[in-house]
Design an enzyme around this catalytic site. Structure first.
Site, short mmCIF file in Angstrom:
data_model
loop_
_atom_site.label_atom_id
_atom_site.label_comp_id
_atom_site.label_asym_id
_atom_site.label_seq_id
_atom_site.Cartn_x
_atom_site.Cartn_y
_atom_site.Cartn_z
N GLU A 375 0.83 -1.22 0.00
CA GLU A 375 0.00 0.00 0.00
C GLU A 375 0.86 1.26 0.00
O GLU A 375 0.57 2.24 0.69
CB GLU A 375 -1.00 -0.01 1.17
CG GLU A 375 -2.03 -1.11 1.01
CD GLU A 375 -3.35 -0.81 1.69
OE1 GLU A 375 -3.78 0.35 1.71
OE2 GLU A 375 -3.97 -1.77 2.19
N THR A 377 5.22 2.01 -0.89
CA THR A 377 6.51 1.75 -0.27
C THR A 377 6.94 2.92 0.63
O THR A 377 6.37 4.02 0.57
CB THR A 377 7.60 1.54 -1.33
OG1 THR A 377 7.72 2.77 -2.09
CG2 THR A 377 7.25 0.40 -2.27
N GLU A 379 9.47 4.65 0.22
CA GLU A 379 9.90 5.73 -0.67
C GLU A 379 8.72 6.55 -1.16
O GLU A 379 8.81 7.78 -1.29
CB GLU A 379 10.68 5.14 -1.85
CG GLU A 379 12.03 4.56 -1.49
CD GLU A 379 11.95 3.21 -0.79
OE1 GLU A 379 12.94 2.80 -0.16
OE2 GLU A 379 10.87 2.56 -0.84
#
Length: 393
Positions: A375, A377, A379
């Site tokens: 859902e 990352t 990042e």
């Protein structure tokens, strides 16, 4: 270990919910967790009991068979379950956030009437088919296509890592597909993305064998194949071309629920590590008397508290109808890190025993890594937060 800080700011109903689900988790979910993980089996009897408790209907209005609660209530339940079994917790999270919520948010009256009663009762499950081999964080790279032909959508493509897509009680999967060029919901110029409901019994729709996963092994997760799948035109969910915009809002909400799950996992690791440190004797004294162990446990406690504050804040913003995307990203980032860090530290406290799957901390160690990926990352969360700071990319 009773965590009084976990109920600060909750009203009486929310405290009662937290206690009820915590008792259920300890008495029903925990005893089956190891065997379910070992055999890669989702225990549908546990799912049925959660349905009878009303957990699948928590954030939905009573007119659709829900409990009339909110996202904070859902998070409370997910956190309590994740303390002992992340697979069961993600089953609830995905069933609500990805299965039923899109129908509630974007469905027609007819679609809500047809699908929501059984979903909110936990009698049936649904999945959300977004991720593809070439479209994960860059979901706009969707290659699955759908074209209108004689009043039906004809869908071709594939999906991967789809939760709750292949159980005996799964009714449908909502898939994202390119339905044309341009459009208000396009991710890229020249690409229109829509969402379409595909019942599991539809010819050409194949649920491939389940994955052999590192973690969440009792959660149902499959790749999907769609070859010439035909569904009625009215199975379009939301406006045509609104799929990208709609699923982004669904993911924002889902990040709050994932943060609650991660907080529960971090708390479960803390509780297990504290109990073990008090019982474990090392060089003639309890491990808990060693300053290094005390400092480790103190940091674990701080992570749980911070993660809970973050997801509670995001949930309250969402429930108040205020912008919450940045708060949801912060909550998922902080809580995901807390779960992974606490799992590592708890495993270290347990020593060799922490490397054994029969101990919950070992399973949490395997399970928690996905909390930094699924859902959105880590990042992606950092990008969302950076954009909220006005930083161009």
């Amino acid at each position: 270990m009773t965590d009084d800080l976990s109920t600060i700011g909750l009203d009486d109903d929310q405290r009662e919910l937290a206690g009820m689900v915590r008792d259920f988790a300890e008495q029903v979910v925990a005893p089956q967790a190891y065997e379910a993980d070992r055999t890669h089996t989702l225990n549908l009897d546990v799912v049925r009991q959660m349905g009878e408790m009303g957990l699948f209907g928590l954030p939905f209005p009573e007119e659709h068979g829900g409990q009339g609660g909110d996202y904070l209530a859902l998070g409370i339940a997910i956190e309590a379950l994740a303390r002992v079994d992340q697979s069961i917790a993600i089953t609830l999270e995905a069933a609500v956030s990805l299965g039923a919520m899109p129908i509630h948010r974007f469905g027609t009256d007819a679609q809500r009437a047809e699908y929501l009663p059984s979903l909110l009762a936990g009698e049936q499950l649904a999945g959300f088919g977004l991720t593809e081999p070439e479209a994960g964080s860059d979901a706009g790279a969707t290659r699955t296509t759908a074209r209108l032909e004689d009043g039906e959508w004809v869908i071709d493509g594939s999906k991967q890592f789809i939760t709750n897509s292949g159980t005996a009680i799964t009714r449908f999967v909502t898939v994202t597909a390119v339905t044309g060029a341009g459009g208000q919901g396009a991710r890229e110029e020249g690409k229109e993305i829509s969402t379409i409901i595909v019942p599991n019994s539809t010819p050409g729709f194949t649920v491939e064998p389940a994955y052999d996963k590192v973690g969440w092994r009792a959660s149902d997760t499959h790749p999907l194949s769609l070859q010439g799948v035909r569904v009625p035109e009215e199975n379009l969910l939301g406006g045509r071309g609104q799929g990208f915009r709609n699923f982004l809002s669904i993911l924002d909400e889902g990040r709050i629920a994932i943060a609650a799950l991660a907080t529960g996992a971090a708390e479960g690791c803390l509780e297990a590590a504290v109990d073990y440190a008090k019982q474990r004797t090392v060089f003639g004294a309890a491990l808990s008397t060693r300053q290094n162990a005390q400092f480790t446990l103190a940091r674990m406690r701080a992570r749980v508290h911070t993660a809970r504050l973050a997801w509670h804040h995001a949930a309250r913003l969402r429930d108040a109808g205020k912008p919450f995307a940045e708060a949801a990203a912060i909550a998922k980032l902080v809580a995901g890190d807390a779960a992974m860090d606490n799992a590592r530290d708890a495993t270290q406290i347990f020593g060799g025993n922490g490397f054994m799957n029969e101990y919950a901390v070992g399973r949490h160690y395997r399970d928690s890594k996905i909390l930094e990926i699924g859902e959105g990352t880590t990042e992606v969360q950092l990008l969302v937060i950076a954009r909220a700071l006005g930083l161009a990319g």
